[in-house]
Write a protein that holds these residues in place. Structure first.
Motif, PDB file in Angstrom:
ATOM      1  N   GLN A 265       0.809  -1.225   0.032  1.00 22.10           N
ATOM      2  CA  GLN A 265      -0.104   0.052   0.009  1.00 22.10           C
ATOM      3  C   GLN A 265       1.197   1.215  -0.060  1.00 22.10           C
ATOM      4  OE1 GLN A 265      -3.520   0.619   0.250  1.00 22.10           O
ATOM      5  NE2 GLN A 265      -3.029   2.613   0.027  1.00 22.10           N
ATOM      6  N   LYS A 266       0.623   2.334  -0.732  1.00 24.33           N
ATOM      7  CA  LYS A 266       1.289   3.562  -0.859  1.00 24.33           C
ATOM      8  C   LYS A 266       0.227   4.677  -0.254  1.00 24.33           C
ATOM      9  CE  LYS A 266       4.852   1.468  -2.690  1.00 24.33           C
ATOM     10  NZ  LYS A 266       5.865   1.199  -1.959  1.00 24.33           N
ATOM     11  N   GLY A 267       1.148   6.029   0.184  1.00 27.74           N
ATOM     12  CA  GLY A 267       0.269   6.920   0.349  1.00 27.74           C
ATOM     13  C   GLY A 267      -0.446   7.010   1.578  1.00 27.74           C
ATOM     14  N   PHE A 268       0.148   6.214   2.825  1.00 31.44           N
ATOM     15  CA  PHE A 268      -0.354   6.225   4.190  1.00 31.44           C
ATOM     16  C   PHE A 268       0.664   7.083   4.877  1.00 31.44           C
ATOM     17  CE2 PHE A 268      -3.373   2.200   4.874  1.00 31.44           C
ATOM     18  CZ  PHE A 268      -4.141   2.756   3.846  1.00 31.44           C
ATOM     19  N   PRO A 269       0.206   7.862   6.056  1.00 29.94           N
ATOM     20  CA  PRO A 269       0.868   8.563   6.852  1.00 29.94           C
ATOM     21  C   PRO A 269       2.202   7.507   7.459  1.00 29.94           C
ATOM     22  CG  PRO A 269      -1.166   9.024   7.291  1.00 29.94           C
ATOM     23  CD  PRO A 269      -1.351   7.721   6.383  1.00 29.94           C
TER      24      PRO A 269
END
Length: 315
Positions: A276-280
């Motif tokens: 997963q990309k784009g998480f804090p």
């Protein structure tokens, strides 16, 4: 017991002890630790910084007898019974990760349907199971757009009631050919699917509530619920190594090595995985696994070839 729909984790919680822990959760519950014992020589920590030499040591302490196991699952469900039935509630205050989560899941699902389902699923009646469905977040934003029927499995009753409302026909922007069919208020560890009902069984942010033996027994039962050629998608938080036990909601964040050991115990094969990309940055890493009951390999870079013999039409 079972699981729900928001299971993120903070990796800054145990910074002082050079580990990670959790804070948000796609909600879940789990089941007890059966008679099968899985010796896991993988060390880890709990959310208080206590060290365990192995997963087996931790599980003996947490679910080592029937009463402890009952308490483990009761406390896990109890935690989520106190959480608001909203996107922000099930995502532990991180409602803003909903969009990147769904976007990444959709891209992964599209690839899998193209490669594993004849015709990409077009002109077929596709059915999915959303495990730990919570308020129906993943079903409403993703699954119901690709599957004609979606069944929801969730042990927390007020989450499931919210899902019924969220997925009522008047609240959906899909055709009448797509619907939420069944709402099971049942713990994951106690659920047995109908034989060969599902094309895809989606398990997100909930398997951490299951002890290892219940993890294995769930997937072994669930395999019978897949149609021929069906597959699992497991989307979960990852510890950098070993595991992190959350003492508050009674869940465990496993490492990639830990997961692969359990997949082997389940008789499952990793067909594809994606991060997963784009998480804090403060959240645990999240990985998606596509799991099959057969060993598949790519042929000429296109469709996978199934090693096992399967019925086919002779032309």
């Amino acid at each position: 017991m079972l699981c729900a729909n928001s299971n993120l984790c903070l990796n800054s919680y145990l910074a002082a002890t050079a580990t990670e822990t959790h804070q948000a959760r796609d909600k879940c519950r789990v089941r007890t630790r059966a008679t099968t014992r899985i010796e896991m020589e993988i060390g880890g920590l709990d959310s208080n910084g206590r060290e365990f030499k192995s997963a087996d040591e931790m599980w003996r302490e947490e679910v080592g007898d029937s009463q402890k196991k009952l308490d483990w699952y009761r406390n896990g469900v109890g935690y989520w019974q106190g959480v608001d039935a909203s996107v922000d509630g099930v995502l532990g205050g991180y409602a803003h990760v909903n969009e990147p989560d769904i976007k990444a899941s959709e891209a992964f699902l599209n690839t899998l349907l193209t490669e594993l389902v004849p015709n990409g699923g077009r002109n077929q009646h596709l059915v999915a199971l959303d495990c730990g469905s919570g308020i129906g977040r993943v079903t409403k934003n993703l699954l119901i757009r690709y599957f004609n029927e979606v069944d929801l499995l969730e042990p927390v009753s007020h989450f499931l009631e919210a899902a019924r409302e969220n997925l009522a026909p008047e609240n959906l922007s899909v055709s009448e050919e797509h619907k939420a069919s069944n709402f099971y208020c049942t713990p994951l560890q106690e659920f047995t699917p109908d034989t060969q009902r599902y094309d895809v069984i989606w398990v997100q942010w909930c398997i951490g509530h299951l002890a290892d033996d219940d993890f294995v027994s769930f997937f072994k039962r669930a395999k019978a619920g897949l149609k021929p050629g069906g597959f699992f998608v497991l989307k979960e938080n990852l510890a950098k190594s070993g595991f992190v036990l959350d003492n508050e909601d009674k869940s465990i964040t496993r490492s990639d090595v830990y997961f692969k050991e359990l997949f082997n115990q389940c008789g499952l094969n990793i067909y594809k995985l994606k991060d997963q990309k784009g998480f804090p940055d403060e959240l645990f890493a999240v990985r998606m696994y596509a799991l099959t009951t057969e060993t598949l390999k790519k042929v000429g870079g296109s469709r996978p070839k199934r090693k096992a013999n399967r019925p086919a039409i002779i032309k």
